[in-house]
Design a protein around this motif. Structure first.
Motif, PDB file in Angstrom:
ATOM      1  N   ALA A  91      13.319   3.301  -7.926  1.00  0.00           N
ATOM      2  CA  ALA A  91      12.450   2.871  -6.824  1.00  0.00           C
ATOM      3  C   ALA A  91      12.408   1.349  -6.731  1.00  0.00           C
ATOM      4  O   ALA A  91      12.325   0.647  -7.738  1.00  0.00           O
ATOM      5  CB  ALA A  91      11.038   3.415  -7.017  1.00  0.00           C
ATOM      6  N   LYS A  92      12.464   0.854  -5.499  1.00  0.00           N
ATOM      7  CA  LYS A  92      12.370  -0.586  -5.275  1.00  0.00           C
ATOM      8  C   LYS A  92      11.024  -0.991  -4.698  1.00  0.00           C
ATOM      9  O   LYS A  92      10.714  -2.173  -4.591  1.00  0.00           O
ATOM     10  CB  LYS A  92      13.477  -1.042  -4.316  1.00  0.00           C
ATOM     11  N   PHE A  93      10.192   0.012  -4.344  1.00  0.00           N
ATOM     12  CA  PHE A  93       8.891  -0.296  -3.755  1.00  0.00           C
ATOM     13  C   PHE A  93       7.834   0.638  -4.329  1.00  0.00           C
ATOM     14  O   PHE A  93       8.128   1.787  -4.682  1.00  0.00           O
ATOM     15  CB  PHE A  93       8.937  -0.157  -2.232  1.00  0.00           C
ATOM     16  N   ALA A  94       6.629   0.105  -4.412  1.00  0.00           N
ATOM     17  CA  ALA A  94       5.495   0.894  -4.881  1.00  0.00           C
ATOM     18  C   ALA A  94       4.315   0.628  -3.960  1.00  0.00           C
ATOM     19  O   ALA A  94       4.125  -0.499  -3.483  1.00  0.00           O
ATOM     20  CB  ALA A  94       5.138   0.525  -6.322  1.00  0.00           C
ATOM     21  N   ILE A  95       3.545   1.675  -3.700  1.00  0.00           N
ATOM     22  CA  ILE A  95       2.390   1.560  -2.803  1.00  0.00           C
ATOM     23  C   ILE A  95       1.140   2.007  -3.543  1.00  0.00           C
ATOM     24  O   ILE A  95       1.120   3.070  -4.170  1.00  0.00           O
ATOM     25  CB  ILE A  95       2.572   2.432  -1.544  1.00  0.00           C
ATOM     26  N   LEU A  96       0.106   1.188  -3.445  1.00  0.00           N
ATOM     27  CA  LEU A  96      -1.216   1.525  -3.977  1.00  0.00           C
ATOM     28  C   LEU A  96      -2.143   1.688  -2.780  1.00  0.00           C
ATOM     29  O   LEU A  96      -2.210   0.806  -1.917  1.00  0.00           O
ATOM     30  CB  LEU A  96      -1.723   0.413  -4.899  1.00  0.00           C
ATOM     31  N   THR A  97      -2.860   2.821  -2.713  1.00  0.00           N
ATOM     32  CA  THR A  97      -3.663   3.073  -1.520  1.00  0.00           C
ATOM     33  C   THR A  97      -4.991   3.739  -1.839  1.00  0.00           C
ATOM     34  O   THR A  97      -5.117   4.449  -2.848  1.00  0.00           O
ATOM     35  CB  THR A  97      -2.894   3.958  -0.516  1.00  0.00           C
ATOM     36  N   ASN A  98      -5.968   3.500  -0.961  1.00  0.00           N
ATOM     37  CA  ASN A  98      -7.237   4.229  -1.002  1.00  0.00           C
ATOM     38  C   ASN A  98      -7.417   5.069   0.260  1.00  0.00           C
ATOM     39  O   ASN A  98      -8.522   5.470   0.601  1.00  0.00           O
ATOM     40  CB  ASN A  98      -8.417   3.263  -1.174  1.00  0.00           C
ATOM     41  N   GLY A  99      -6.324   5.321   0.960  1.00  0.00           N
ATOM     42  CA  GLY A  99      -6.377   6.120   2.176  1.00  0.00           C
ATOM     43  C   GLY A  99      -6.362   5.292   3.442  1.00  0.00           C
ATOM     44  O   GLY A  99      -5.651   5.610   4.402  1.00  0.00           O
ATOM     45  N   PHE A 100      -7.124   4.229   3.472  1.00  0.00           N
ATOM     46  CA  PHE A 100      -7.152   3.338   4.623  1.00  0.00           C
ATOM     47  C   PHE A 100      -6.294   2.102   4.393  1.00  0.00           C
ATOM     48  O   PHE A 100      -5.589   1.637   5.282  1.00  0.00           O
ATOM     49  CB  PHE A 100      -8.585   2.898   4.950  1.00  0.00           C
ATOM     50  N   GLU A 101      -6.323   1.571   3.191  1.00  0.00           N
ATOM     51  CA  GLU A 101      -5.566   0.355   2.863  1.00  0.00           C
ATOM     52  C   GLU A 101      -4.335   0.724   2.036  1.00  0.00           C
ATOM     53  O   GLU A 101      -4.428   1.511   1.088  1.00  0.00           O
ATOM     54  CB  GLU A 101      -6.442  -0.634   2.090  1.00  0.00           C
ATOM     55  N   TYR A 102      -3.183   0.121   2.395  1.00  0.00           N
ATOM     56  CA  TYR A 102      -1.927   0.390   1.698  1.00  0.00           C
ATOM     57  C   TYR A 102      -1.319  -0.936   1.249  1.00  0.00           C
ATOM     58  O   TYR A 102      -0.973  -1.779   2.072  1.00  0.00           O
ATOM     59  CB  TYR A 102      -0.955   1.142   2.612  1.00  0.00           C
TER      60      TYR A 102
END
Length: 387
Positions: free
Chosen positions: A134-145
């Motif tokens: 993987a070259k990308f990672a996403i951290l989210t709370n549902g509204f914010e990415y």
């Protein structure tokens, strides 16, 4: 003042009148903005019922993944509870892994709705990133990415995101960046080619925004040195601080209004339609009158209203009708749905009529840029009609 001008230009990008779109998946062509707005709206309607991480995934995260063109119900594309042994850590899981072109390309870790991502530890993402392709990672709370990569040190996840997307607050530039992650457009090299610049551009924008919100003393001293020839005493700095703060706000408003006038030159606007004739927004329309003149101020005000409402409704639904006594802005070109009215014909004062339950309340303004202060009122009026 170059930074101030640049900041104003960036702010004006959020109110461009063109709406970008992409080609969707099973449903055919569908506007990405419409998809995202639908997700946000449903999330806001369900917010009292989204009380844990699983609910956040179901109501917000999976639809978001789907909006990018990936099928969350096809484990060949979206792998839930992705597992890999990392060093001494066995069987750890990351919430989702997204495959692009057959290989794991994006890792995603989810937190419950309302979580402040600035205070979140993302150890699983950090470890998994180092041992996958993987070259990308996403951290989210549902509204914010928050989007991360390894821009600072190869194969080591950065501590700061290079791009942040907020479902409740995004502009056309954000859509342009997010579109790069859609299934039809996903290209690692293309994203990484601009990611580093994007990262520091966003950090610089945050710093500039802080300048205008907090007005640090160093900035005040810099401006005072440009405009004041006397000695910069403590009293002088304190006197200039509110002046410089207000000057910055006024400058940004003027720049935004100027760019809207420029946008008008490339948009054909029909201002020759008839208008409603009564202050109660009835369906009776005035007859065509050659004496009606649509002024540049009315056109500027109309474009500002469109820009303020662009995130809530398609701007093509916002129409303008001019009359001898006022200029009306309507939803769906319907006299029963007045958004506001411009009473600019009097030489001494400008007034804007705002509507609630179709009753008009007029207020005085100094210039059309003052409309930016009434965004909430305009959105509330349109919200009534949409309901």
């Amino acid at each position: 003042m170059t930074l101030v001008f640049w900041y104003a230009e960036e702010k004006s990008r959020s109110v461009r009148l063109k709406t970008p779109s992409i080609t969707g998946m099973q449903g055919g062509t569908m506007d990405l903005i419409e998809k995202l707005n639908n997700i946000a709206r449903r999330g806001q309607e369900q917010v009292d019922h989204i009380q844990n991480e699983e609910a956040t995934k179901t109501a917000l995260v999976l639809p978001f993944i789907n909006s990018l063109g990936y099928d969350p119900f096809d484990t060949r594309e979206v792998v839930p509870e992705f597992t890999a042994d990392v060093g001494t850590k066995k069987g750890e899981k990351v919430d989702y892994a997204i495959r692009a072109d057959g290989s794991i390309s994006i890792l995603m870790e989810c937190k419950p709705l309302g979580t402040n991502l600035a205070n979140v530890q993302y150890n699983q993402l950090y470890r998994y990133f180092a041992c996958t392709d993987a070259k990308f990672a996403i951290l989210t709370n549902g509204f914010e990415y928050r989007f991360y990569s390894d821009l600072d040190s190869e194969n080591k996840l950065d501590t700061r995101p290079f791009f942040t997307f907020d479902l409740e607050d995004f502009n056309d530039q954000d859509i342009d960046e997010l579109r790069k992650f859609t299934k039809p457009n996903f290209d690692v090299d293309a994203i990484l080619g601009t990611a580093n610049r994007l990262k520091y551009t966003n950090l610089a924008k945050q710093a500039i925004d802080e300048v205008f919100r907090e007005t640090p003393e160093e900035f005040v001293k810099f401006i005072v040195g440009k405009v004041y020839e006397g000695r910069q005493t403590r009293q002088v700095i304190e006197e200039f601080t509110p002046i410089i703060k207000e000057a910055g706000k006024a400058y940004i408003k003027e720049q935004v209004a100027q760019r809207l006038r420029g946008a008008l030159a490339s948009n054909d606007i029909d201002t020759t339609q008839s208008t409603a004739s009564t202050d109660s927004a009835s369906q009776e329309a005035e007859p065509d009158d050659d004496g009606i003149i649509t002024t540049q101020e009315e056109i500027d005000a109309y474009n500002i209203v469109r820009s303020l409402l662009a995130e809530q409704v398609d701007v093509s639904r916002i129409a303008m009708r001019d009359a001898k006594s006022y200029c009306a802005v309507l939803l769906d070109d319907n006299n029963r749905k007045p958004i506001c009215r411009f009473h600019f014909n009097a030489k001494s004062v400008k007034r804007v009529g705002f509507f609630s339950d179709k009753k008009e309340d007029r207020i005085d303004i100094n210039s059309v840029s003052d409309l930016f202060q009434h965004k909430d009122q305009l959105k509330a009026t349109v919200g009534e009609y949409l309901e």
